[in-house]
Structure formats: C-alpha cells, structure tokens
Scaffold this active site. Structure first.
Site, PDB file in Angstrom:
ATOM      1  CD  GLU A  89      40.039  23.608  37.673  1.00  0.00           C
ATOM      2  OE1 GLU A  89      39.681  24.386  36.774  1.00  0.00           O
ATOM      3  OE2 GLU A  89      41.121  23.705  38.270  1.00  0.00           O
ATOM      4  CG  ASP A 154      35.186  37.476  47.452  1.00  0.00           C
ATOM      5  OD1 ASP A 154      34.606  37.599  48.546  1.00  0.00           O
ATOM      6  OD2 ASP A 154      36.399  37.221  47.360  1.00  0.00           O
ATOM      7  CG  ASP A 156      37.442  40.091  52.202  1.00  0.00           C
ATOM      8  OD1 ASP A 156      37.892  38.967  51.978  1.00  0.00           O
ATOM      9  OD2 ASP A 156      37.645  40.718  53.259  1.00  0.00           O
TER      10      ASP A 156
END
Lengths: 478, 508
Positions: A89, A154, A156
């Site tokens: 996808e 991730d 951040d």
C-alpha cells in the site's frame, strides 16, 4: 480509491502535525541558520531556499530527481516485480489535505508514473497485503489482510520540548539534533545486538526528527504483539515517567540500559550540562524552579535535597557547577556507603532521563501504519528526507561529522534545482560519453542516493541468497 | 467427539470398553493441553451439566479479569470453585494407575473443555475470550501441581515444546548479562517457591544460584513478547534467554497457540454439526448464557429512550447526571477547553453515540464545542480535521463499521492519558485529590463512602469503585425498585451505567 477530506485514522497524527505547519512562521532558527551557512554558496535562487515548495517544484522533483528505482528495489526485494511491491500500500497526501490510501503499483514505471500524475505533496509507505490494495473494492474484506511491513521507529524533537532549551516546537538547531544523534546510536546498537537485525536505515524526516526502517525479513514478518514488545523494550523513559519525573528502573540495570548508559554518559557533560544548560540560574527563567525541583526529586535523602536547594537559591550558577555541587554536598551530607550507592544510581537515572531516546510508540506498533517514504520532500521546509549514517557524515564536511548528519545543511529542493541549472558536466574528460549523467548525480543528493543504493543492495543480496538456498532445497526434495 | 463418518444411529458403543488407548493415557496426568479430543459417548445430561460447570468457572475468571485482579488474587477466588465444580485430584502415590473416581474427574474436565470449544469457536470475540480465560485456568492449575507433577507434565509434552536449554559453557559466557537481566525474576520465583514472604537472599547468593543451578532456555524473542516488553529476559542477536523458573509463561504461550489453531479448526467443521438437532439448541443456550454478561447495544436503540437525547440536551444536568465519571470528566474537559485529543474524542463520541445521540445531533454538538471559543478552530478547520473522524465512528466513512462504545476493560487497556488528555478511567488516572473532588461533585460526600471508593482504587478494582459510586448515588432509587432491579450488578461498561441510571429514574 477513497479520498478523504481529512487525514483520518492511521496517519492522522503525523499528518496533522505537518500540514498545520506548512507555513514557515515557526521556524526562525532554521531560517537564520540557513542564511549563515549559505553565504559562501552561490546566491542562485535564495528565495527558494528552505521554503515550502510549489506544486511545480514537486513535479520537477518527481520527474527528474526522486530515485524511484531504489525505492522500488528496496521494497521489492528482487529484480523482477514481486508481491512485496505489487501488493504494497502507498498513500498520497495532497495539498488540499486530502489523503488517498490503498494505492498500489505493478512495477517501477507504474510507480513513478502514478506519483508524477498525482503529484502529491508527499507519499507514504504502508504494509504488504494478501491482495492488491487498489483492488480492495472488488474483494471481500477478509481478503485484504496485512502480511508484512518494515519495522519502523519515529523520533521527533517535539517530544524533547520539556528538556531542550535551545529551541521549541518545530524549530531545531545543531544542538538539539544531538539528542537525535545519541538516540540513533542507542537504537542502532539495540536493534543490531539484541534483536539481531542487520538491514536498518535512518531517514531524516525533513524538519525535526528521524525515522528508522528495519528491513530484515524477520523484522518485516513481525506481528503486532512482537512490534509492541520491541517498542516497550526500547521505551525506557516512557511517557508516564516524563510526567512524574521518576524512572522506576530495576537495579542492576538490564544490559540494554547499561549499554545505553555507557553511550550516554560521556556526552552528558557536553550535550546537557554545557549546551542545553537547563539549570542555569544566571538568566531569568520562569520555569527554573520547576526544573530544579525535577532534578532534586531524583536525588535520595531529603537533607541533601534541601541543602542543595538552599545553596542554589543563594547564588547563581550554571548547570555544570550544579552537577558538581551534588558531589560536594553529598560528601558532607551522606554518611553510609548505601546512601552513596543510591546517589550514584540516582545520577545514572538523571543521565538516562535527560538523554535516552523518546519514541513515538504508536507508529511502530501497527503493521498497517503508514510512514512517509524516504526521499520525499518535507512540505514545510522543502528539505529532502534523506537517509543518513548516524556515525559519520555522508558529505565530506568535517564540521558536520560531529552530528553524523547535519539537518541544517540537508539537501533542499530549492538548492537542488539551482545545482541542476548550474551544472556544466564534470569538466574533466567527458570521454565516457556513452554514460548519461543522471539528474540526481548533478546535485548534492548524490551521496545520499548512493548510500541508500548500497543499503538496498546489501538487503537484496541477502534476500536473493536466502531465496536461492530455498530453491536449491526445493529441488533436492523433488 | 462427533462421529462424522458414521450414521448417528449406527454402532453405539456405550457399553463396550474403549478401544482407543490414547484417551485413557491422557488421563494419567492431572493437567493436559487438551490436544486429543474425547471419543467416548456421554449422555446429553452430562454434556450439559459438565459444560455449565466449566462455564461457571470461566465466567468467574472473566469477572476477575474485568476487575483487573492479579493472578494470585484470581487464584484465591477460583480455587474453591474448582473444588466444587471441576476438582482434579492427584494420582494416589500407592497405585500405579489412577482409580476410577480420579479418572472420572479428569474425564469431566476433558469433555467440558471440548464442549466449550464448540460454544466459543464461532466468532473472533468469543474465541479470544475463551482462550484468555482458559489460559488463566491453566496457569492456576499448573501452580496447583506439585513440582514432581510439573516435571512430569513437561516431560510428557517435551516433543511439542520448541525449547532448547543452553549449555553450562554458554551460560558462563554471558553470566553477568544474564544476572543483570533476570536476577529480579529469579529472586521473585525463589521467594514464591519458599512460600515464606520474609524469605531473603543476598545479591551474592543469588548470583551463585544463577551460576550453579538455574537453567536457561533460549528461543526466538517473538515467542515471548511479554517478557521482552518488561525487559525481564536477556536478548542476544534475536534470541531471548529465559530462566527456567519462567517456564509457565512459555507453557501458556504454547497452549495459547495450540488453542488458537484448534478453535479455528473447530469452527471450520461446525457446519457438519448443524444437522444435529440435539446439540445445537444446547450450544446456543450456553453461548447466550456466556454473553449475557456483556453490554448489548442493540436493545438500546429504541426511540423512546433516545428521543430526548440531542445536541443541546446532552449538556443539561438532566442528562449529564446519568453519566459515569469518565464521561462527565471527558465532557467537562471538552466544554471548558473546547477541544479533546484523539483518544478522548474517540471515547466520548462513542459513549454519546451509545446513549442515542444521532449523527446529525453529534455533528452539531461537536462542531459547536470545538468552534465556540476563540481558540482558533474555525468551522472550516473542524470540517477538515474532525468531521471525517466523527462520521467514521458512526460507520459512515472508510470501512463503514458500526463501532460500539468501548467497555471498561477496553478503556482500561488503552494507553493511559498523557499531558492534556482526558480519556481513560478517572478512577485509575486521576490523582487522588481530583478524584475526590469529582466524587464530591457527583454527590458522594460521606467520608466513609469516599474511603471505600479509594480503597477499591487502591486495589486496582476500578470497575468495582465505579459500581460502588453508582450504588451511592442511586441509593433512593435502588431502595424503591429493589424488587425488580438487578441488584449487585457489576458495571463494566460506561453506557451500562447510563442506561441503568435512566432506567431507575423512570421506574421510580
């Protein structure tokens, strides 16, 4: 295809954050720094630098620069298009805020053509499904099951807002990038040594963070339970602890924490005490009392806490002095060896608390979670989401090797366009006329694409050899 | 259990001795992985009573789970029930083969397990619940075994367990890391084994013990996600090293895998059972029994109840007084801050949907609440960023699933609220002083009452605390309708709280 008016569900968190910050009003540090560092470069198109790219800029980038070839190979794990790619996808995010999920492509050309046609602000990579995602409307729901995806992380810098003093919000500088740098070292060590993964790559997220993609076959096949267990294993500090300002770590430290501590301890003085200097009382700081309380709350013995508090109230000093004060006062106040041990543990806890990686856990837990593809352009800054090596700079710039990667000099779309315009061939011979120079090779993107290509190559060699072994044993069975 | 290749009337063998050796063999040990299905015939009456007896135990385990009781606490509750409904006695040491009474106990245990597989195999939800509760039962029973029996049990299944003990040399190579990673687990289990809470062991003794006698099992880390998550094992190059004291965890993982696959297989062969008109009604009846403890939303949507629920009325005291604390807390935060973060929106949107707020009214309510202040959320921003999500919850977007409001165990299993978030269960997530303030606002002011609630919270019995608050705040109504009410009903769903509260108001 569903075009939603809002980025709902899966990627809402990452999506909303970035779309809301497409204007540059929040990034003064970034801009001013850029101007300094660009002084020596030619002033080609200064207006374009570090600014939100227009849709024609994006089209230019997709048509001429983005290395579709390597992204295709990275996700495909084989020279010919395989299910790993065709049933993968992809999602497009558009300027309007619309978010289109369940795209899938049959090969590299189809991939590039579709991205160029759609010209999205950026595209994200999702899971490999048991059927072709774009055909999901014609399939029973149960046919579209997520099968595999890279293990992703991730980090951040916004999660560091309560401990970084240099910047806040969307701004970053080379000082706070060091948080990311130590985070990558710790994660890299654990993923390789503890979990046995070999094929992982770090990608700059374009503004103030980094993504890690683990591409090993075993990592791609992990179920959600295992993914969750890995992030929890790695999440030593934890959101709750950040709130309560306490780490409840078992002693002796787990080997992973001990190793992380050893990575962090040498840099604590530089990164926290000197550069961030959170407990500096020379300057007016409204939150200073809270910060000092937080530091003191780690320490054992009420008496020691009170002595230090009194001393720090009475005269101003910086963080380095305060850290030394702790030992000075402890010598006076603490009486037993047990108390000294507790203090040493507490100081270790402080170092971990202020420097251990803070992960966005949700991204890693779900197989179907989408994450921005490497080499996308950050819509707010125009920076390319380039891969980097946490240990050394990919461009030959000695100044940058301190950070491994310097986000302030990361390739930027405006700059790349200028570089292409100004390119005049590599000067020297030109004798190997049969080889056409690719557009990305004319720009500062080259070392990053090469690095990525090398990574993809290493991954696919292993995939192929595993496949060959399997084929061989199949034949024997026959 | 069902002969599929024979006609039902043919070949009854009630009075013949079983020809299957395997079956009698599995009754040799107390505990089993239930990997061999029973084949002897039993009467319909046995079929039903055995199943019900086991169901009673599983339901009790389920309710312990809802009250977040620890395994130890659950054990206390379940042990007497086990003795009553499903006793399993050890082999008498004198004779080689167990006596008939012991065999009969084991047979009942064996059959009842397989009957309930039929009951619970039909939906994903039921299967998950069954596996969860059977696992707890398995753990409780494993802990009840004598050490000798535990060893026998492992020996019996040794070929099914993917275990590899590491050599002494390998252990000594990584001894310090093993000690750092697992010493607290080993210490706990030594304390537990000694049965003496004041048992102590010095760091050096523990080190010696691990060096000399503790065995370690090495296996892929994917097998033991819980132990990886809690960092209670050593990881090296993708392998987890586990002290053998934790083998119950491993056993239950194997058991879980086994059960998961066999339940799906059972489900797939269900259609062949459909023609059996004696068993199906029984099975339906049993599964209905087990789900009656769940909150059923379908009965809720009658117009009469929901007619007065709209965008305006949900903010009035007349409606809000029926809210459980979690909903009051969330809606309070929404009304004062004109915003809720994602998890909070999810929880409150579905709760409001559950009490009968239609999508149109919900749209009015949420858009008004988000845009009413000057904080910068315009109608345009609301439509762009929040409308889709709301419609999604009502099954109008995306996969079009008609989402149900989450029950308490689901709410409790979500991540705890972080800074600026208001979702979750206030009994668990609020600091004590604000919890007490909230209790006061709900009308619980008596110090004795408050202490009882606080005690429940201290024991992690959050739904018990909530139920208690319900009882305190509805004393009068409960007293009046004593005859008809389901007194002592445990609240395990925010909407159940609301519905019961309104029902009581109507009936009084």
């Amino acid at each position: 295809m569903t075009v939603a008016t809002s980025s709902a569900g899966l990627s809402s968190e990452t999506g909303a954050e970035d779309t809301s910050s497409t204007t540059l009003e929040n990034t003064p540090t970034l801009q001013s720094f850029t101007r300094d560092s660009e002084n020596d470069a030619d002033g080609g198109a200064p207006a374009k630098k570090r600014a939100a790219p227009s849709s024609s800029d994006m089209l230019f980038y997709y048509e001429r620069l983005l290395p579709f070839r390597y992204i295709f190979q990275w996700l495909n794990h084989s020279p010919k298009p395989s299910k790993d790619f065709t049933m993968r996808e992809f999602a497009f995010e558009f300027r309007s805020g619309a978010y289109q999920r369940y795209n899938s492509f049959s090969n590299q050309d189809d991939f590039k053509k579709s991205v160029v046609n759609a010209n999205p602000m950026r595209f994200e990579v999702g899971a490999v499904y048991s059927a072709n995602p774009k055909e999901r409307k014609n399939l029973p729901k149960s046919a579209l099951k997520p099968l595999s995806k890279e293990l992703v992380f991730d980090i951040d810098l916004t999660d560091y807002d309560d401990i970084r003093t240099c910047c806040s919000g969307t701004a970053i500088c080379t000082k706070c990038w060091k948080f990311i740098q130590v985070a990558t070292k710790i994660m890299d060590a654990s993923l390789r040594e503890d979990f046995g993964f070999n094929h992982l790559i770090w990608i700059f997220s374009g503004r103030r963070g980094a993504h890690c993609w683990v591409s090993d076959k075993r990592a791609r096949a992990l179920d959600e339970n295992s993914r969750k267990s890995i992030v929890e294993y790695l999440d030593v500090v934890g959101k709750h602890n950040v709130k309560s300002g306490k780490l409840n770590l078992k002693k002796p430290y787990h080997p992973h924490i001990e190793r992380s501590f050893n990575i962090l301890k040498d840099q604590f003085a530089t990164i926290i005490l000197r550069e961030q200097d959170p407990w500096n009382t020379y300057e007016n700081n409204t939150e200073i009392d809270k910060k000092l309380d937080e530091l003191l709350s780690f320490l054992p013995e009420k008496a020691l806490q009170e002595e230090l508090r009194k001393h720090w109230k009475s005269s101003s000093s910086n963080s380095l002095t305060k850290w030394e004060d702790i030992n000075v006062f402890a010598k006076r106040t603490l009486k037993s060896q047990l108390q000294v041990n507790m203090l040493n543990d507490a100081k270790k806890d402080v170092i971990l608390y202020f420097m251990y990686p803070r992960l966005d856990m949700e991204v890693s837990k779900q197989v179907i979670h989408l994450l921005k593809s490497p080499f996308c352009i950050h819509p707010g800054t125009g920076n390319v989401c380039v891969p980097f090596d946490p240990l050394k700079s990919l461009v030959d710039n000695d100044e940058d090797s301190d950070y491994g990667f310097n986000p302030m000099t990361a390739p930027n779309l405006g700059q790349l366009q200028t570089e292409i315009e100004n390119w005049t061939g590599n000067g020297s011979t030109g004798s190997n006329s049969g080889v056409k120079t690719l557009d990305y090779e004319k720009t500062s993107l080259k070392p990053y694409v090469d690095y990525f290509a090398k990574f993809v190559n290493g991954l696919n060699q292993e995939e192929l050899s595993v496949k060959r072994e399997r084929d061989a044993s199949d034949k024997l069975d026959f | 259990m069902f002969r599929q290749n024979k006609r039902r009337t043919a070949g009854r063998k009630n009075f013949e001795p079983s020809i299957f050796q395997g079956v009698t063999q599995i009754y040799n040990t107390r505990l089993s992985f239930y990997d061999i299905p029973p084949i002897d015939e039993i009467t319909l009456e046995e079929f039903e009573t055995w199943a019900i007896d086991r169901l009673k135990i599983l339901i009790e385990i389920e309710s312990c789970g809802l009250r977040s009781k620890s395994l130890r606490e659950t054990e206390q509750v379940i042990k007497p029930l086990l003795l009553k409904y499903l006793p399993l006695n050890p082999n008498p040491s004198s004779s080689a083969s167990p006596p008939a009474s012991v065999i009969a106990e084991r047979k009942k245990d064996h059959y009842s397990h397989f009957i309930l597989r039929l009951v619970f195999c039909r939906t994903e939800d039921l299967r998950r619940k069954f596996i969860k509760n059977e696992l707890v039962l398995f753990k409780i029973r494993y802990n009840m075994l004598q050490p000798k029996e535990q060893r026998e049990f492992i020996a019996q299944y040794s070929d099914k367990l993917p275990w590899q003990y590491i050599s002494q040399d390998e252990k000594l190579d990584i001894l310090d890391d093993l000690f750092a990673a697992t010493s607290s687990t080993v210490r706990n289990s030594l304390v537990f084994e000694s049965g003496d809470p004041s048992f102590t062991i010095s760091r050096d003794q523990l080190y010696q013990h691990i060096q000399k006698s503790e065995q370690f099992i090495k296996l892929p880390f994917e097998k033991v996600p819980n132990l990886v998550a809690s960092r209670s094992v050593l990881l090296r190059a993708g392998s987890a090293y586990i002290p053998s004291t934790l083998q119950l965890n491993l056993l239950s993982i194997e058991y879980q895998d086994l059960l998961t696959t066999s339940l799906i297989r059972t489900f797939q062969s269900m259609p062949r059972l459909e023609e059996d008109d004696r068993l199906l009604p029984l099975l339906n009846n049993l599964s209905a029994n087990s789900s009656s403890i769940e909150y059923d939303m379908s009965s809720k949507f009658d117009a009469e109840n929901a007619s007065d629920i709209n965008a305006v009325s949900v903010t009035t005291p007349a409606v809000m007084k029926h809210y459980p604390m979690c909903a009051t807390h969330l809606q309070g935060a929404l009304m004062s801050k004109s915003h809720l973060k994602y998890q909070g929106r999810q929880q409150l949107q579905l709760f409001l949907k559950g009490i009968g707020l239609s999508i149109d009214e919900a749209m009015k309510f949420w858009s008004y609440q988000f845009t009413k202040s000057n904080s910068g959320i315009t109608m345009e921003k609301f439509n762009k960023e929040y409308k889709y999500n709301l419609r999604h919850n009502y099954g109008l977007e995306g996969a079009r699933i008609n989402y149900k409001p989450p029950d308490c165990s689901r709410i409790l299993s979500k991540p705890k609220p972080g800074k600026g978030e208001s979702h979750g269960c206030p009994y668990r997530d609020l600091p004590l002083d604000s919890l007490i303030t909230n209790l006061n606002e709900m009308g619980v002011t008596d110090q004795v009452d408050i202490n009882m609630v606080v005690d429940d919270v201290g024991r992690n019995d959050y739904t018990v605390a909530c139920t208690r608050v319900f009882e305190f705040t509805h004393k009068q109504e409960l007293a009046k309708s004593k005859a008809t009410s389901s007194e002592g009903m445990h609240i395990n769903h925010p909407n159940l709280y609301f519905d019961r509260s309104r029902q009581l108001e109507k009936s009084s």
